[in-house]
Scaffold this active site. Structure first.
Site, mmCIF file in Angstrom:
data_model
loop_
_atom_site.group_PDB
_atom_site.id
_atom_site.type_symbol
_atom_site.label_atom_id
_atom_site.label_comp_id
_atom_site.label_asym_id
_atom_site.label_seq_id
_atom_site.Cartn_x
_atom_site.Cartn_y
_atom_site.Cartn_z
ATOM 1 N N ASP A 102 0.830 -1.197 0.000
ATOM 2 C CA ASP A 102 0.000 0.000 0.000
ATOM 3 C C ASP A 102 0.871 1.255 0.000
ATOM 4 O OD1 ASP A 102 -2.208 -1.641 0.118
ATOM 5 O OD2 ASP A 102 -2.434 -1.466 2.288
ATOM 6 N N LYS A 103 0.280 2.345 -0.436
ATOM 7 C CA LYS A 103 1.020 3.602 -0.528
ATOM 8 C C LYS A 103 1.664 3.993 0.801
ATOM 9 C CE LYS A 103 0.463 8.467 -1.866
ATOM 10 N NZ LYS A 103 -0.482 9.496 -2.381
#
Length: 238
Positions: A102-103
């Site tokens: 995930d970012k």
């Protein structure tokens, strides 16, 4: 192999630009300026230098990236900075990340053009261990450990596969280590949400036999060692 193909595969420049560079004498083969884009070279034997930069050749390339938060795991994105933007310019042009983080997640990310390895590491049937360190807003207890061992209902058709949860510190902000064998969307975050807690920091430590090099600075990458490659591919070097 043609010289322009060699350089193109290693992302040195586009084919058209490379041809111009070669004609201008900016590319050397074994210390001698090349004269034609079709000049034959032998990867791993001939030394290729373009505009003063040595260009090594990799048929299969394996990079370990210490992914920072704030970049997306994608080969390209029109709006966001991607993990590919953190790689050196001279590299294979067909690299892609194995799986995704995930970012806002940090840690180990393998980037390669070895499609067979990527498939093997990501296949649900292979049950490849992925270990993370996380900080949790909430008190993680032995009951949580038991729930994770049994599988957690995160709203999918089936509960998660059994996960190994290790409590490092149980407090209002707990610290844990967790090993999962799946890669569902936001899986770890959703598992803790199902327990009434929130993940506030997440970092991947390992994937299969590959362990994050803690000496590798955040946001930087390096090539895997021969030993790391042989372990993760199951192919011993000669």
């Amino acid at each position: 192999m043609r010289l322009d193909k060699y350089l193109s595969e290693m992302n040195a420049a586009s084919r058209s630009v490379l041809k111009q560079m070669i004609r201008k004498g900016l590319v050397q083969v074994n210390g001698v300026p090349a004269k034609k884009p079709e000049t034959k070279v032998t990867p791993g034997v001939d030394e290729i230098v373009a505009e003063g930069i040595q260009i090594p050749y990799y048929e299969k390339e394996y990079l370990m990236l210490h992914k920072p938060a704030g970049v997306v795991t994608a080969t390209r994105d029109n709006r966001e900075k991607t993990v590919m933007d953190l790689l050196p310019p001279i590299r294979r042009g067909d690299l892609s990340p194995v799986g995704r983080l995930d970012k806002d997640t940090e840690g180990l990310l393998l980037i390669t053009n070895d499609g067979a390895l990527s498939h093997r590491l990501l296949s649900p049937k292979k049950h490849v261990d992925k270990t993370y360190y996380a900080e949790i807003d909430g008190r993680v207890t032995e009951e949580t450990v038991l729930h994770f061992q049994q599988g957690v209902d995160i709203g999918d058709e089936t509960p998660t596969a059994p996960a190994k949860l290790e409590i490092l510190e149980s407090d209002a902000r707990s610290r844990i280590r967790i090993t999962i064998t799946e890669g569902r969307y936001h899986q770890i975050k959703r598992m803790f949400e199902a327990e009434g807690m929130k993940v506030v920091y997440l970092k991947r430590l390992s994937m299969g036999t590959l362990v994050l090099d803690e000496e590798l600075p955040l946001g930087e990458c390096r090539h895997l060692t021969e030993e790391e490659i042989s372990q993760i591919t199951g192919v011993q070097g000669g």
